[in-house]
Design a protein around this motif. Structure first.
Motif, PDB file in Angstrom:
ATOM      1  N   ALA A  13       0.845  -1.193   0.000  1.00 15.11           N
ATOM      2  CA  ALA A  13       0.000   0.000   0.000  1.00 15.11           C
ATOM      3  C   ALA A  13       0.874   1.234   0.000  1.00 15.11           C
ATOM      4  O   ALA A  13       2.052   1.176  -0.347  1.00 15.11           O
ATOM      5  CB  ALA A  13      -0.924  -0.037   1.204  1.00 15.11           C
ATOM      6  N   LYS A  14       0.297   2.393   0.400  1.00 13.16           N
ATOM      7  CA  LYS A  14       0.997   3.655   0.232  1.00 13.16           C
ATOM      8  C   LYS A  14       1.533   4.231   1.543  1.00 13.16           C
ATOM      9  O   LYS A  14       2.313   5.189   1.515  1.00 13.16           O
ATOM     10  CB  LYS A  14       0.052   4.673  -0.403  1.00 13.16           C
ATOM     11  N   VAL A  15       1.110   3.728   2.695  1.00 13.79           N
ATOM     12  CA  VAL A  15       1.587   4.297   3.971  1.00 13.79           C
ATOM     13  C   VAL A  15       3.037   3.872   4.199  1.00 13.79           C
ATOM     14  O   VAL A  15       3.345   2.666   4.187  1.00 13.79           O
ATOM     15  CB  VAL A  15       0.706   3.823   5.138  1.00 13.79           C
ATOM     16  N   GLU A  16       3.920   4.885   4.393  1.00 15.19           N
ATOM     17  CA  GLU A  16       5.364   4.611   4.553  1.00 15.19           C
ATOM     18  C   GLU A  16       5.644   4.197   6.001  1.00 15.19           C
ATOM     19  O   GLU A  16       5.935   5.026   6.870  1.00 15.19           O
ATOM     20  CB  GLU A  16       6.178   5.843   4.187  1.00 15.19           C
ATOM     21  N   TYR A  17       5.513   2.975   6.273  1.00 15.72           N
ATOM     22  CA  TYR A  17       5.773   2.450   7.617  1.00 15.72           C
ATOM     23  C   TYR A  17       6.340   1.056   7.474  1.00 15.72           C
ATOM     24  O   TYR A  17       5.851   0.263   6.687  1.00 15.72           O
ATOM     25  CB  TYR A  17       4.470   2.407   8.421  1.00 15.72           C
ATOM     26  N   CYS A  18       7.420   0.831   8.252  1.00 16.96           N
ATOM     27  CA  CYS A  18       8.106  -0.477   8.181  1.00 16.96           C
ATOM     28  C   CYS A  18       8.026  -1.106   9.564  1.00 16.96           C
ATOM     29  O   CYS A  18       8.543  -0.541  10.547  1.00 16.96           O
ATOM     30  CB  CYS A  18       9.551  -0.328   7.729  1.00 16.96           C
ATOM     31  N   GLN A  19       7.363  -2.234   9.621  1.00 18.95           N
ATOM     32  CA  GLN A  19       7.188  -2.910  10.907  1.00 18.95           C
ATOM     33  C   GLN A  19       8.520  -3.337  11.502  1.00 18.95           C
ATOM     34  O   GLN A  19       8.756  -3.223  12.700  1.00 18.95           O
ATOM     35  CB  GLN A  19       6.296  -4.136  10.700  1.00 18.95           C
ATOM     36  N   SER A  20       9.432  -3.816  10.673  1.00 11.90           N
ATOM     37  CA  SER A  20      10.751  -4.270  11.186  1.00 11.90           C
ATOM     38  C   SER A  20      11.544  -3.113  11.756  1.00 11.90           C
ATOM     39  O   SER A  20      12.197  -3.237  12.796  1.00 11.90           O
ATOM     40  CB  SER A  20      11.523  -4.967  10.062  1.00 11.90           C
ATOM     41  N   ASP A  21      11.472  -1.939  11.087  1.00 11.32           N
ATOM     42  CA  ASP A  21      12.188  -0.777  11.636  1.00 11.32           C
ATOM     43  C   ASP A  21      11.604  -0.377  12.981  1.00 11.32           C
ATOM     44  O   ASP A  21      12.321   0.004  13.912  1.00 11.32           O
ATOM     45  CB  ASP A  21      12.102   0.396  10.658  1.00 11.32           C
ATOM     46  N   TRP A  22      10.269  -0.435  13.072  1.00  7.05           N
ATOM     47  CA  TRP A  22       9.629  -0.067  14.341  1.00  7.05           C
ATOM     48  C   TRP A  22      10.040  -1.022  15.459  1.00  7.05           C
ATOM     49  O   TRP A  22      10.321  -0.620  16.573  1.00  7.05           O
ATOM     50  CB  TRP A  22       8.116  -0.092  14.137  1.00  7.05           C
ATOM     51  N   ILE A  23      10.097  -2.292  15.096  1.00 11.15           N
ATOM     52  CA  ILE A  23      10.501  -3.289  16.090  1.00 11.15           C
ATOM     53  C   ILE A  23      11.950  -3.061  16.522  1.00 11.15           C
ATOM     54  O   ILE A  23      12.296  -3.115  17.701  1.00 11.15           O
ATOM     55  CB  ILE A  23      10.310  -4.704  15.521  1.00 11.15           C
ATOM     56  N   VAL A  24      12.826  -2.811  15.548  1.00 12.70           N
ATOM     57  CA  VAL A  24      14.244  -2.555  15.878  1.00 12.70           C
ATOM     58  C   VAL A  24      14.374  -1.351  16.785  1.00 12.70           C
ATOM     59  O   VAL A  24      15.132  -1.324  17.771  1.00 12.70           O
ATOM     60  CB  VAL A  24      15.060  -2.378  14.582  1.00 12.70           C
ATOM     61  N   LEU A  25      13.612  -0.275  16.449  1.00 14.02           N
ATOM     62  CA  LEU A  25      13.702   0.946  17.241  1.00 14.02           C
ATOM     63  C   LEU A  25      13.205   0.712  18.665  1.00 14.02           C
ATOM     64  O   LEU A  25      13.826   1.133  19.646  1.00 14.02           O
ATOM     65  CB  LEU A  25      12.886   2.056  16.556  1.00 14.02           C
ATOM     66  N   ARG A  26      12.023   0.009  18.775  1.00 13.07           N
ATOM     67  CA  ARG A  26      11.494  -0.259  20.099  1.00 13.07           C
ATOM     68  C   ARG A  26      12.428  -1.173  20.907  1.00 13.07           C
ATOM     69  O   ARG A  26      12.631  -0.996  22.106  1.00 13.07           O
ATOM     70  CB  ARG A  26      10.117  -0.933  19.980  1.00 13.07           C
ATOM     71  N   THR A  27      13.022  -2.147  20.203  1.00 13.49           N
ATOM     72  CA  THR A  27      13.978  -3.045  20.879  1.00 13.49           C
ATOM     73  C   THR A  27      15.191  -2.277  21.383  1.00 13.49           C
ATOM     74  O   THR A  27      15.700  -2.507  22.487  1.00 13.49           O
ATOM     75  CB  THR A  27      14.419  -4.161  19.937  1.00 13.49           C
ATOM     76  N   ALA A  28      15.691  -1.338  20.562  1.00 14.53           N
ATOM     77  CA  ALA A  28      16.865  -0.551  20.967  1.00 14.53           C
ATOM     78  C   ALA A  28      16.551   0.287  22.197  1.00 14.53           C
ATOM     79  O   ALA A  28      17.372   0.409  23.119  1.00 14.53           O
ATOM     80  CB  ALA A  28      17.309   0.340  19.802  1.00 14.53           C
ATOM     81  N   ILE A  29      15.334   0.904  22.224  1.00  9.44           N
ATOM     82  CA  ILE A  29      14.971   1.730  23.368  1.00  9.44           C
ATOM     83  C   ILE A  29      14.870   0.875  24.626  1.00  9.44           C
ATOM     84  O   ILE A  29      15.383   1.227  25.698  1.00  9.44           O
ATOM     85  CB  ILE A  29      13.644   2.471  23.080  1.00  9.44           C
ATOM     86  N   GLU A  30      14.198  -0.280  24.504  1.00  6.81           N
ATOM     87  CA  GLU A  30      14.068  -1.163  25.665  1.00  6.81           C
ATOM     88  C   GLU A  30      15.449  -1.685  26.110  1.00  6.81           C
ATOM     89  O   GLU A  30      15.729  -1.786  27.308  1.00  6.81           O
ATOM     90  CB  GLU A  30      13.132  -2.315  25.330  1.00  6.81           C
ATOM     91  N   THR A  31      16.270  -2.047  25.136  1.00  7.31           N
ATOM     92  CA  THR A  31      17.621  -2.537  25.489  1.00  7.31           C
ATOM     93  C   THR A  31      18.419  -1.456  26.203  1.00  7.31           C
ATOM     94  O   THR A  31      19.136  -1.700  27.185  1.00  7.31           O
ATOM     95  CB  THR A  31      18.371  -2.986  24.229  1.00  7.31           C
ATOM     96  N   PHE A  32      18.316  -0.211  25.721  1.00  9.16           N
ATOM     97  CA  PHE A  32      19.028   0.903  26.362  1.00  9.16           C
ATOM     98  C   PHE A  32      18.530   1.102  27.789  1.00  9.16           C
ATOM     99  O   PHE A  32      19.329   1.341  28.708  1.00  9.16           O
ATOM    100  CB  PHE A  32      18.838   2.167  25.525  1.00  9.16           C
TER     101      PHE A  32
END
Length: 827
Positions: free
Chosen positions: A86-105
């Motif tokens: 579709a057209k919405v620019e959103y990547c689930q894997s990037d969101w997961i990586v970002l959330r994982t990095a925040i939680e890991t930090f």
């Protein structure tokens, strides 16, 4: 629409936190590669894995979708992301990586906090050991762990800054307000974690700094305590014990002077130890000034050190005063004894026959009056007054000596007064010559006791009441006079001991009055800069010379006072000890040069004024050299009067050893003046001989030989004969008031390649030294025939020894070769 990624074992609570709000419908998009065949859309078991009712408790419809097209029936294209084409620019894997990095930090920050808290607790509960090495290990270990912790914190901070930078980059690319709000929340979370990490780091730094400072101060305190124990218990206590071992009063003048010498030496060591104590006190003051936590203990230690230093100083000062008073008393007693002995000798040696004339009586009275004028005034008072004057130092033995000397003094004074009364009567009345008559036989033994005219019938049978009528044997019994004192050897021995004691005292005065003053801070402003750290150059090894003479040789000589024949053995036993003079004399030129540079310094004038010396320091620096020459003169005098062969042999050996030492010192003094030699002179062996000669040189080569033959005037060369070489030098005198010579090196001949011709035609004082098979021939003319003979003797000895050594080496080499070849079983 939310996508839930679950693992087996997660409960409904996790799904509720992952999908907040109320769910009405669950759409499951089937991955095309996980299905083996088509299945019903309403089936709940068509997935590639099996759901259970316990693991997936959802009370709502579940729709299985075959493709993205089926998904578009339920959700508009504008609401789907690019993952679903579709057209919405959103990547689930990037969101997961970002959330994982925040939680890991966040987890990492929490772990760092726990580590810091654990490390802080460990530091707080650490027990401090009593050994410096253990404390230093703890400091090193804690510092190492602290630095590692700091590295971990910096690493986490870098990770947080990188994460924040990534969030800022993502925020810049977002245009949706809701997404920007979510990113802003994430950024606030990361910033809050970074601030928390920074606060923890600052708090930990402050805590560790205080802990580290406390550990360092504890280590400083432990070192200071060890230094305190070392200075007091091992140094000042030892000085105090040694001071107590020195008696406060001596029984003789020699013993008292030795005690004073020992006390002065102890005082010198005590001053050095107390200087160390002062350093320890200054160190304590520095620790106190740096706000040390154990301030009270440090101040207490400083006060104890200061108190013990004062105790040692007071004890030495008191004992010095006591010994000085005792020496004064003993000197007075000795003076009184000498006066008594002189008075007894005077009374016994006066000729009675001369008193028959008025002039003779007056002359005898004059002698007695002069002797009475020399009477020791210090002991003319009563014994009680003398005892009262020296009451503080009196011992039973000293009291007994005072009583003995007082009785002897009173007896001699009484005899002198009686003699004076008789002489006054004889001087006032003109005595007629007495006519000698033939003796009559009498039974009275009293008339037969003496045939002196004074016992004539005119004077009655009773002798006059005057002490000079006693025979001389009575005086020798009352005041014993050693016959050995008339022996020349005894007088020489007394002179040797007396001059030795003066020599030791002079060395001590120089070492204390000049050398020690160079280290006195109060004299530093007078000390010239050229003398700083140069006391070993100016004084050489004079302390070593003083130690040898004061502790060893003076006692040896005093033990030979009654047996002068043993003095030769003393010199021979201490032959090696006298080698200290060689180093002193070798250093003498450097010492004189330094003295000439600084002789006008007010420092030396002030020291000379304190010592009340009439001569300058340079005169006292020459004393050791003068003392060496004095020994050989006294030994020669003793040898003249010695009659026993064995003792003469020992004295001659002692004299030879001192002459050899003088020659060795003189040769070494010349050797250090050699200039221009490139090698090491010590590698040439000992200096056997040195002296000036006239030298001609001839070579085998024709051109050089013609040039040398044209030299009719000889060259003046100074030769140095070593064990392994012969040096030719040219003497040059410096243009100074002392005309100090030095020797310019010209050539060196190895003794292994030297040969000699002992006689040269035309002059008995000439001999030849040829080199390398007569490649070069030196014609040497000695100043006297005796010098030539002595040089040839020493050269022959060296060449003979080298020949023997070569034979031994050749024999050993031959045996080794035979042993290797199997011709010998053992070398």
């Amino acid at each position: 629409v939310g996508i839930l990624w679950e693992r087996r074992g997660d409960g409904a609570a996790r799904r509720q936190t992952s999908f907040p709000g109320n769910l009405h419908l669950v759409l499951v998009l089937r991955p095309s590669d996980l299905f083996s065949s088509a299945s019903s859309p309403s089936s709940s078991t068509d997935l590639g894995f099996r759901f259970s009712q316990d693991d997936f408790l959802l009370k709502m419809p579940l729709v299985m979708l075959r493709s993205v097209g089926d998904l578009l029936r339920y959700i508009e294209e504008n609401h789907l992301t690019t993952d679903f084409t579709a057209k919405v620019e959103y990547c689930q894997s990037d969101w997961i990586v970002l959330r994982t990095a925040i939680e890991t930090f966040a987890v990492t920050v929490k772990e760092i906090a726990q580590l810091l808290q654990g490390f802080g607790s460990e530091l707080s509960e650490t027990e401090l050991p009593d050994e410096a090495n253990a404390i230093e290990f703890l400091l090193h270990s804690h510092t190492h762990r602290y630095r590692q912790m700091k590295d971990d914190i910096r690493s986490v901070q870098k990770e947080g800054w990188l994460l924040l930078s990534n969030l800022e980059t993502v925020e810049a690319s977002k245009r949706d307000v809701e997404e920007e709000r979510d990113l802003k929340s994430d950024m606030d979370t990361v910033q809050r974690l970074l601030a928390q990490l920074r606060d923890m780091e600052e708090a930990f730094d402050g805590f560790f700094e205080k802990h580290h400072l406390k550990m360092q101060q504890y280590l400083q305190l432990l070192h200071y305590e060890m230094r305190f124990q070392q200075v007091w218990r091992e140094a000042l206590e030892r000085i105090s014990d040694q001071e107590k071992d020195i008696a406060s009063v001596g029984t003789t003048v020699i013993q008292t002077e030795q005690l004073l010498t020992d006390l002065e030496m102890l005082d010198t060591r005590a001053q050095e130890e107390m200087a160390c104590a002062q350093v320890a006190i200054l160190h304590g003051h520095q620790l106190a000034a740096n706000h040390h936590y154990a301030l009270a203990l440090i101040v207490q230690r400083c006060n104890e050190l200061r108190y013990h230093c004062d105790v040692v100083t007071t004890a030495i000062r008191t004992k010095r005063a006591s010994l000085t008073r005792a020496r004064d008393l003993l000197l007075r007693l000795e003076e009184a004894l000498r006066w008594c002995d002189d008075g007894a000798y005077l009374l016994a040696s006066q000729m009675v026959d001369k008193f028959q004339t008025r002039e003779g009586a007056q002359e005898a009275l004059q002698y007695l009056s002069c002797h009475q004028e020399r009477a020791p005034s210090a002991l003319t008072n009563s014994q009680d007054i003398v005892s009262l004057e020296f009451e503080a130092i009196l011992t039973p033995q000293l009291q007994s000596q005072i009583s003995t000397v007082t009785e002897k003094l009173n007896a001699v004074q009484s005899m002198i007064r009686n003699r004076e009364q008789c002489l006054k009567k004889l001087a006032d009345v003109q005595i007629r010559p007495i006519q000698l008559v033939a003796p009559r036989p009498e039974l009275d033994q009293a008339s037969q006791r003496c045939k002196s005219p004074l016992f004539s019938p005119k004077h009655g049978t009773t002798p006059l009441n005057c002490s000079f009528c006693l025979p001389i044997a009575v005086f020798l019994h009352l005041f014993p006079y050693s016959e050995a004192e008339d022996n020349p050897e005894h007088h020489i021995m007394k002179e040797l001991i007396a001059t030795e004691r003066i020599y030791v005292d002079e060395l001590l005065s120089v070492l204390l009055g000049y050398r020690a003053e160079m280290e006195d801070p109060s004299m530093s402003n007078l000390l010239p800069s050229a003398l700083c750290s140069q006391k070993d150059v100016l004084f050489g090894n004079m302390p070593e010379i003083y130690q040898f003479h004061s502790r060893i040789f003076l006692q040896d000589l005093q033990g030979c006072l009654e047996t002068p024949e043993r003095v030769g053995t003393c010199f021979l036993q201490r032959k090696e000890k006298f080698q200290v003079y060689r180093r002193y004399c070798q250093n003498k030129p450097c010492s004189e040069l330094l003295w000439r540079q600084c002789s006008e310094s007010p420092f030396f004038k002030e020291c000379q004024k304190k010592l009340d010396h009439k001569l300058g320091l340079d005169s006292y620096l020459l004393k050791p050299v003068q003392r060496l020459t004095k020994y050989q003169l006294l030994l020669k005098e003793l040898l003249k009067h010695c009659t026993e062969e064995r003792q003469r042999c020992e004295l001659q050996q002692a004299l030879d050893s001192m002459l050899e030492l003088l020659k060795s010192v003189n040769d070494s003094m010349h050797q250090i003046a050699i200039t221009g030699y490139q090698g090491d002179l010590s590698q040439l062996g000992r200096v056997v001989m040195q002296g000036g000669f006239s030298v001609w040189i001839s070579h085998k080569r024709a051109a050089v030989r013609m040039k040398e033959l044209a030299r009719f005037k000889p060259m003046q060369r100074h030769l140095f004969l070593y064990d392994f070489a012969l040096l030719f030098c040219k003497r040059r005198d410096e243009d100074t008031y002392e005309r100090t010579p030095f020797y310019s090196f010209k050539s060196c001949l190895r003794m292994s390649a030297v040969g000699i011709t002992e006689n040269v035609k035309g002059d008995v004082k000439k001999f030849e030294i040829w080199y390398s098979g007569r490649e070069v021939v030196y014609v040497v003319q000695a100043p006297t025939l005796e010098v030539k003979v002595s040089w040839l003797t020493e050269i022959r000895k060296i060449l003979t020894n080298q020949q023997k050594l070569c034979q031994v080496n050749h024999t050993y080499t031959t045996c080794c070769r035979k042993y290797i070849n199997g011709e010998l079983k053992q070398i």
